[in-house]
Design a protein around this motif. Structure first.
Motif, short mmCIF file in Angstrom:
data_model
loop_
_atom_site.label_atom_id
_atom_site.label_comp_id
_atom_site.label_asym_id
_atom_site.label_seq_id
_atom_site.Cartn_x
_atom_site.Cartn_y
_atom_site.Cartn_z
N UNK A 51 1.10 -1.25 -0.22
CA UNK A 51 -0.31 -0.03 -0.27
C UNK A 51 1.19 1.50 0.02
N UNK A 52 0.02 2.09 -0.96
CA UNK A 52 0.78 4.23 -0.89
C UNK A 52 0.42 4.92 0.63
N UNK A 53 1.18 5.02 0.86
CA UNK A 53 0.04 6.20 1.32
C UNK A 53 0.90 7.22 1.42
N UNK A 54 -0.21 8.57 0.35
CA UNK A 54 0.66 9.86 0.03
C UNK A 54 1.68 9.22 -1.57
N UNK A 55 2.21 9.75 -2.09
CA UNK A 55 3.37 9.32 -3.08
C UNK A 55 4.22 8.02 -2.19
N UNK A 56 4.77 8.66 -0.76
CA UNK A 56 5.04 7.55 -0.35
C UNK A 56 5.05 7.61 1.14
N UNK A 57 5.51 6.47 2.04
CA UNK A 57 5.93 5.19 1.69
C UNK A 57 5.34 4.31 1.15
N UNK A 58 5.79 3.34 1.18
CA UNK A 58 4.57 1.62 1.33
C UNK A 58 5.27 0.83 1.92
#
Length: 525
Positions: free
Chosen positions: A267-274
């Protein structure tokens, strides 16, 4: 919260009012309001079951490998030969390695798959391998010269090849797929005599083309034709500011003992991180994705897993689940290595089902908490604020958040620590705590990214290192009240934030602050 600290909290995405639904996505009915006094969350930071990180097991050593070793796929104890067989990508190639224990690996000197046809002209990686009746079946990702991504199919009579390519088996047919079909997870169902594949579609333009949706297809022959599920995508991002808010991808599938399906995802939170999650399904099509599905968070700052956790593959060895995954760090440049973690009990770690460990969104750089003695303590080596973002939804407007908070820092500014309530996005939440805004106690609100002090009292210097404060932050209607040791110390009325469902958080508000949090609880009011 110090007026000098960064105001970026966590994640991105819209508030809980969701974006328009895509086909096949169901919406759960709202939960009933909890009764007053009901306990909604508790964490004493005691030992839990989780992943014991064993570090890097494979990195760049061969001349053809890039600095990126990616997307490990394994076949365990099948087809003869070594017990562990792993295929991995390295941007333009697929490599092969073997092991008897999962720790020490022997690589095949040359890649087993390389670019050779028009549709994998630019890139070739992300293998997924199934062994069936003496044949090795592989799907992989290829990108052509125009940047179109497709899933390809190849076969071999031996795991190290030679592999015969059979071309493209899945490609984009819908606008939302964005000419990018990849991250395939191949599976053969002997009961149904059907080949099944889970794959990703779409790409997050702001995150360098990372996947946005997970889809599903079936076939009677792995070479095709494949029939895409009419309700695709079967999984989409949560859009709630959490660990899978912006994108969901990297599926790997295995069957569970009760006949269901287990999927590991990224899963990606915002552009980063995963970060890595685990989902369960009865039929492989209907899945529920929540914040509590987080299972593999970032690693400790300065370690090999401190920037991004990518695709995971789980096998059971000697009675314990082993997860192999690629992770990113920046020492120096962009590096990805293959990591190993083993499922254990009695671990002193932050519970990922309850919290996401985070620092800042622009420059993720590892977890900033360690657990011991019933406390979660910030390490003080972050790049921004050090936060435990709640993963348990609080489905009521009125509640309180309580925690024992102990500042350890000698620097006065680093004693700033707050409790966070009514959080919906990184730009919307209340906070209350100690040594904040230069005062002993303070209450504030972040609304649309603007940080406003609502009330304060005393001097920050009144907060001493190693003194524990039993804080309780109550939000009831528009009244916000902070207690310390059962005594009301600050109260204010503010009508700004009234979400029906939200999350909580714990934060040491500077990058170098060292603060312990313990005996955390949330109760409905």
């Amino acid at each position: 919260m110090s007026q000098h600290s960064r105001r970026v909290f966590l994640g991105a995405g819209a508030a809980l009012a969701a974006a328009p639904l895509l086909p096949g996505v169901a919406v759960a009915a709202p939960a009933s309001r909890p009764r007053a006094g009901a306990e909604l969350l508790r964490d004493t930071f005691g030992p839990i079951s989780g992943w014991e990180r064993r570090g890097t097991v494979m990195s760049q050593t061969l001349s053809w490998e890039t600095s990126l070793l990616q997307d490990p796929c394994l076949v365990y104890n099948q087809g003869g030969g070594p017990r562990f067989k792993m295929w991995y990508g390295s941007l333009y190639y697929v490599g092969y390695a073997t092991s008897e224990d999962g720790v020490t690996w022997t690589k095949t000197p040359d890649p087993v798959l390389s670019r050779s046809i028009d549709t994998d002209h630019n890139n070739l990686n992300q293998p997924s391998v199934v062994y069936l009746d003496g044949t090795w079946h592989m799907t992989y990702f290829g990108i052509d010269a125009a940047g179109k991504g497709r899933v390809h199919y190849a076969t071999a009579s031996a795991p190290a090849g030679p592999w015969t390519k059979h071309g493209v088996i899945l490609e984009s047919t819908m606008p939302w797929e964005d000419d990018y079909i990849y991250n395939s997870a191949l599976y053969y169902d002997p009961a149904e005599r059907t080949w099944k594949i889970w794959y990703t579609a779409g790409k997050i333009a702001s995150a360098g083309g990372e996947p946005e949706y997970i889809c599903y297809a079936t076939a009677k022959n792995p070479a095709g034709p494949w029939t895409k599920y009419a309700g695709n995508p079967i999984l989409r991002p949560m859009r709630d500011g959490g660990w899978a808010s912006l994108g969901i991808g990297g599926p790997n599938i295995r069957r569970t003992a009760d006949g269901g399906y287990e999927m590991r995802v990224v899963g990606w939170q915002a552009d980063y991180p995963s970060r890595g999650g685990k989902l369960l399904s009865r039929d492989g099509i209907r899945w529920e994705l929540t914040r509590a599905n987080l299972e593999l968070d970032l690693g400790v700052a300065g370690g090999p897993e401190d920037a991004m956790v990518y695709r995971q593959f789980v096998v059971t060895h000697n009675g314990a689940d082993h997860v192999f995954f690629n992770a990113k760090n920046n020492r120096p440049g962009w590096n990805e290595t293959i990591e190993l973690a083993i499922r254990r009990t009695g671990l002193q770690i932050v519970d990922p089902a309850k919290w996401t460990m985070t620092q800042g969104t622009e420059i993720p750089n590892g977890a900033s908490f360690q657990v011991s003695g019933g406390r979660a303590t910030t390490l003080g080596n972050a790049v921004a604020t050090q936060t435990l973002q709640g993963n348990v939804p609080i489905r009521t407007l009125d509640y309180d958040l309580a925690a024992e908070v102990t500042p350890h820092s000698t620097a006065l500014n680093d004693r700033d620590a707050v409790l966070m309530t009514r959080f919906t996005t990184r730009d919307s939440y209340y906070y209350a705590g100690i040594a904040s805004w230069g005062q002993k106690y303070a209450i504030g609100v972040v609304d649309a990214g603007v940080n406003t002090k609502l009330a304060g009292t005393g001097a920050a210097a009144d907060i001493k290192p190693e003194e524990t404060h039993a804080l309780r932050f109550a939000v009831q209607g528009s009244k916000l009240t902070l207690y310390d040791g059962g005594r009301e110390v600050l109260s204010v009325v503010d009508p700004t934030l009234v979400p029906a469902e939200s999350f909580v958080g714990l934060q040491s508000s500077t990058a170098t602050g060292k603060t312990s949090f313990g005996n955390v609880s949330v109760h409905a009011l």
